[in-house]
Design a protein around this motif. Structure first.
Motif, short mmCIF file in Angstrom:
data_model
loop_
_atom_site.label_atom_id
_atom_site.label_comp_id
_atom_site.label_asym_id
_atom_site.label_seq_id
_atom_site.Cartn_x
_atom_site.Cartn_y
_atom_site.Cartn_z
N GLU A 123 -7.88 -0.32 -0.76
CA GLU A 123 -6.67 0.22 -0.18
C GLU A 123 -6.93 0.82 1.21
OE1 GLU A 123 -3.35 0.04 -1.59
OE2 GLU A 123 -4.63 -1.51 -2.45
N TYR A 124 -8.09 1.44 1.38
CA TYR A 124 -8.44 2.01 2.68
C TYR A 124 -8.53 0.92 3.75
CZ TYR A 124 -11.25 4.20 6.34
OH TYR A 124 -11.71 4.65 7.57
N ILE A 125 -9.20 -0.18 3.40
CA ILE A 125 -9.34 -1.29 4.35
C ILE A 125 -7.98 -1.89 4.69
CG2 ILE A 125 -10.29 -3.60 4.70
CD1 ILE A 125 -12.35 -1.36 4.97
N LYS A 126 -7.09 -1.99 3.69
CA LYS A 126 -5.74 -2.50 3.95
C LYS A 126 -4.99 -1.59 4.90
CE LYS A 126 -4.98 -5.08 -0.36
NZ LYS A 126 -4.20 -5.14 -1.62
N ASP A 127 -5.14 -0.28 4.71
CA ASP A 127 -4.49 0.68 5.62
C ASP A 127 -5.01 0.51 7.05
OD1 ASP A 127 -2.97 1.79 3.62
OD2 ASP A 127 -4.37 3.42 3.21
N ARG A 128 -6.30 0.32 7.17
CA ARG A 128 -6.91 0.17 8.50
C ARG A 128 -6.49 -1.14 9.16
NH1 ARG A 128 -8.47 4.34 11.06
NH2 ARG A 128 -10.59 3.80 11.68
N GLU A 129 -6.36 -2.20 8.37
CA GLU A 129 -5.90 -3.48 8.93
C GLU A 129 -4.45 -3.38 9.38
OE1 GLU A 129 -6.87 -6.10 5.71
OE2 GLU A 129 -8.79 -6.69 6.63
N LEU A 130 -3.67 -2.58 8.68
CA LEU A 130 -2.28 -2.34 9.10
C LEU A 130 -2.27 -1.62 10.45
CD1 LEU A 130 0.72 -2.61 8.34
CD2 LEU A 130 0.55 -0.39 7.20
N GLU A 131 -3.20 -0.70 10.64
CA GLU A 131 -3.31 0.01 11.91
C GLU A 131 -3.72 -0.93 13.04
OE1 GLU A 131 -5.93 3.30 11.34
OE2 GLU A 131 -4.49 4.45 10.18
N VAL A 132 -4.49 -1.95 12.71
CA VAL A 132 -4.85 -2.96 13.71
C VAL A 132 -3.61 -3.72 14.15
CG1 VAL A 132 -6.12 -5.11 14.12
CG2 VAL A 132 -7.23 -3.24 12.90
N SER A 133 -2.77 -4.12 13.17
CA SER A 133 -1.55 -4.87 13.50
C SER A 133 -0.59 -4.04 14.33
CB SER A 133 -0.85 -5.34 12.21
OG SER A 133 -0.36 -4.23 11.47
N GLU A 134 -0.68 -2.72 14.17
CA GLU A 134 0.19 -1.82 14.95
C GLU A 134 -0.50 -1.35 16.24
OE1 GLU A 134 0.99 1.24 12.16
OE2 GLU A 134 2.45 0.07 11.02
N LYS A 135 -1.70 -1.90 16.48
CA LYS A 135 -2.49 -1.61 17.69
C LYS A 135 -2.87 -0.14 17.82
CE LYS A 135 -0.65 -5.55 20.26
NZ LYS A 135 0.00 -6.05 21.49
N ILE A 136 -3.06 0.51 16.67
CA ILE A 136 -3.55 1.89 16.67
C ILE A 136 -5.07 1.90 16.81
CG2 ILE A 136 -3.72 4.01 15.29
CD1 ILE A 136 -1.08 3.20 13.96
N ILE A 137 -5.73 0.94 16.15
CA ILE A 137 -7.16 0.75 16.29
C ILE A 137 -7.42 -0.73 16.55
CG2 ILE A 137 -7.78 2.70 14.81
CD1 ILE A 137 -8.28 0.70 12.55
N VAL A 138 -8.66 -1.07 16.87
CA VAL A 138 -9.00 -2.47 17.16
C VAL A 138 -9.70 -3.09 15.96
CG1 VAL A 138 -9.15 -2.08 19.63
CG2 VAL A 138 -11.20 -1.81 18.23
N LYS A 139 -9.68 -4.42 15.90
CA LYS A 139 -10.26 -5.15 14.77
C LYS A 139 -11.75 -4.87 14.61
CE LYS A 139 -10.57 -9.79 12.77
NZ LYS A 139 -12.04 -9.70 12.52
N ALA A 140 -12.44 -4.67 15.74
CA ALA A 140 -13.88 -4.43 15.70
C ALA A 140 -14.19 -3.18 14.87
CB ALA A 140 -14.43 -4.28 17.11
N THR A 141 -13.33 -2.18 14.95
CA THR A 141 -13.53 -0.95 14.18
C THR A 141 -13.47 -1.23 12.68
OG1 THR A 141 -12.57 0.41 15.94
CG2 THR A 141 -12.63 1.37 13.74
N VAL A 142 -12.51 -2.04 12.27
CA VAL A 142 -12.36 -2.38 10.85
C VAL A 142 -13.54 -3.23 10.39
CG1 VAL A 142 -10.88 -3.43 9.10
CG2 VAL A 142 -9.86 -2.29 11.07
N ASP A 143 -14.01 -4.13 11.23
CA ASP A 143 -15.16 -4.97 10.87
C ASP A 143 -16.39 -4.11 10.59
OD1 ASP A 143 -13.65 -7.24 11.14
OD2 ASP A 143 -14.30 -7.66 13.20
#
Length: 419
Positions: A123-143
């Motif tokens: 669930e945490y990773i899903k939340d972070r990926e949602l933040e990527v789609s909203e351009k709050i963080i970048v994909k590299a951070t989630v990776d």
């Protein structure tokens, strides 16, 4: 499962009277939500949005217009729908038959999940990926965080802790994970510390999202990594030697294959170019920069993906020579994945005779050292060239050396003369 948002007319006496007097009255109302599964539905109810009927787009289930308030409401509708869908997915794991009423009970928190650690991570990773789609963080951070999560999951499996409830975790889970990273994975202190910081963030986030009733790791002290930043860089002499090195000569003499010489030349050019541009691997590989010519020189400009800060660097002669070698087009500059680049760079260091374990980060640190200690640029300007928000994190890329201090400080005799 089907999620429907719909407009419900206000039952206030004033609105009911206005509708009776004028059938075309643009009535006030509320947006409600309904969940349907296999023909059966449950009303989740009011979602805290009021509007006029004319403002509601029933077909697309969103508010019309691009006003700030409507954007905020539409974002909330999207997030609420995602919450319902994720609840449905989790219920399918735990229950053989999921009904609309069951979804409602969990969405409205009349019933609560007992999340396992693996569920919390998912669930945490899903939340972070949602933040990527909203351009709050970048994909590299989630990776990067996915890698932390993988290592933590491996630790739990190795210790047979995957079924242990998160609420029972304490400082022992932190010390055990730290020991696992040191001894089994062979990680250094800084990298290990980042894993531990992520673990505490995972639990803090889970509490915020009400997946935990309390955070068992909240009071656990993790300290700091107690290490000085690694500012390893190439000297001017080493960089010059690398830039001029002829790999084809080694191939002619039979020391390496022609294909190896070509591969090393391409990666050397990319590395040297970044020693003079200061770019991070992501911006360079994805070509997230541009070249601009003006009377003051040729400038490289872009926006740092991680910080969203603009950066700008004047290209010096070696960088211009490399750009010209590849037709003056940034698209022609050689690029590989970070891992492949680093593998080749280690080989290059051995072939050229440079006693440094080269990596893409070394190029960024070399730029910083040149800018600070050779070009005598101001600290804030160097941070700006690197695309940092401020100079606070500059210490991770370079340090002020004696050469700069000596050049900046006048002698006592010069002070007396000027006085």
């Amino acid at each position: 499962m089907y999620v429907l948002f719909w407009f419900c007319k206000s039952e206030a006496k004033k609105e009911a009277m206005l509708r009776k007097q004028d059938p075309g009255h643009d009535t006030l109302g509320s947006i409600c939500c309904r969940v349907t599964i296999e023909g059966e539905y449950a009303e989740i109810g009011y979602v805290h949005i009021d509007c006029r009927k004319s403002a509601w787009d029933a077909e697309n289930q969103r508010l019309k217009g691009n006003g700030d308030n409507n954007k905020k409401h539409n974002k909330w509708l999207n997030e609420f729908k995602v919450k319902i869908e994720r609840t449905f997915d989790l219920l399918q794991i735990e229950f053989e038959h999921v009904t609309a009423m069951l979804v409602k009970e969990f969405v409205t928190e009349k019933r609560l999940f007992r999340f396992s650690t693996l569920h919390l991570i998912t669930e945490y990773i899903k939340d972070r990926e949602l933040e990527v789609s909203e351009k709050i963080i970048v994909k590299a951070t989630v990776d990067i965080e996915k890698n932390y999560a993988k290592n933590f999951t491996n630790y739990l499996e190795s210790e047979k802790l995957t079924s242990r409830q998160p609420r029972t975790f304490d400082e022992k889970i932190i010390s055990g994970f730290r020991k696992y990273l040191y001894e089994t994975e062979g990680f250094g202190m800084p990298h290990t510390h980042k894993h531990i910081v992520w673990l505490k963030t995972l639990f803090k986030h889970s509490l915020k999202k009400k997946r935990l009733k309390f955070n068992p790791l909240e009071g656990c002290e993790i300290g700091t990594d107690n290490t000085k930043p690694d500012t390893t860089h190439l000297t001017v002499e080493q960089l010059s030697k690398l830039a001029k090195f002829d790999f084809s000569d080694l191939a002619k003499r039979g020391f390496i294959a022609p294909q190896t010489a070509h591969k090393c030349e391409l990666e050397r050019d990319a590395f040297v170019f970044n020693c003079f541009s200061g770019m991070h691997h992501i911006e360079y590989t994805n070509k997230l920069f541009r070249i601009e010519h003006c009377k003051e020189g040729v400038f490289l400009k872009g926006s740092r993906q991680k910080t969203e800060e603009d950066f700008m660097v004047k290209l010096l002669e070696p960088a211009l020579a490399i750009l010209s070698k590849y037709g003056g087009s940034i698209q022609n500059l050689p690029s590989k994945s970070n891992q492949k680049r680093n593998d080749t760079l280690k080989q290059i260091a051995v072939l050229v005779g440079i006693p440094v374990v080269l990596s893409t980060k070394i190029a960024r640190k070399t730029f910083t050292d040149i800018a600070l200690n050779e070009l005598m640029m101001e600290v804030s300007d160097v941070a700006s060239c690197l695309g940092l928000k401020n100079d606070r994190y500059l210490k991770h890329y370079g340090r002020i050396r004696e050469k700069r201090i000596a050049a900046k400080m006048m002698s006592w005799n010069d002070i007396l003369k000027s006085a």
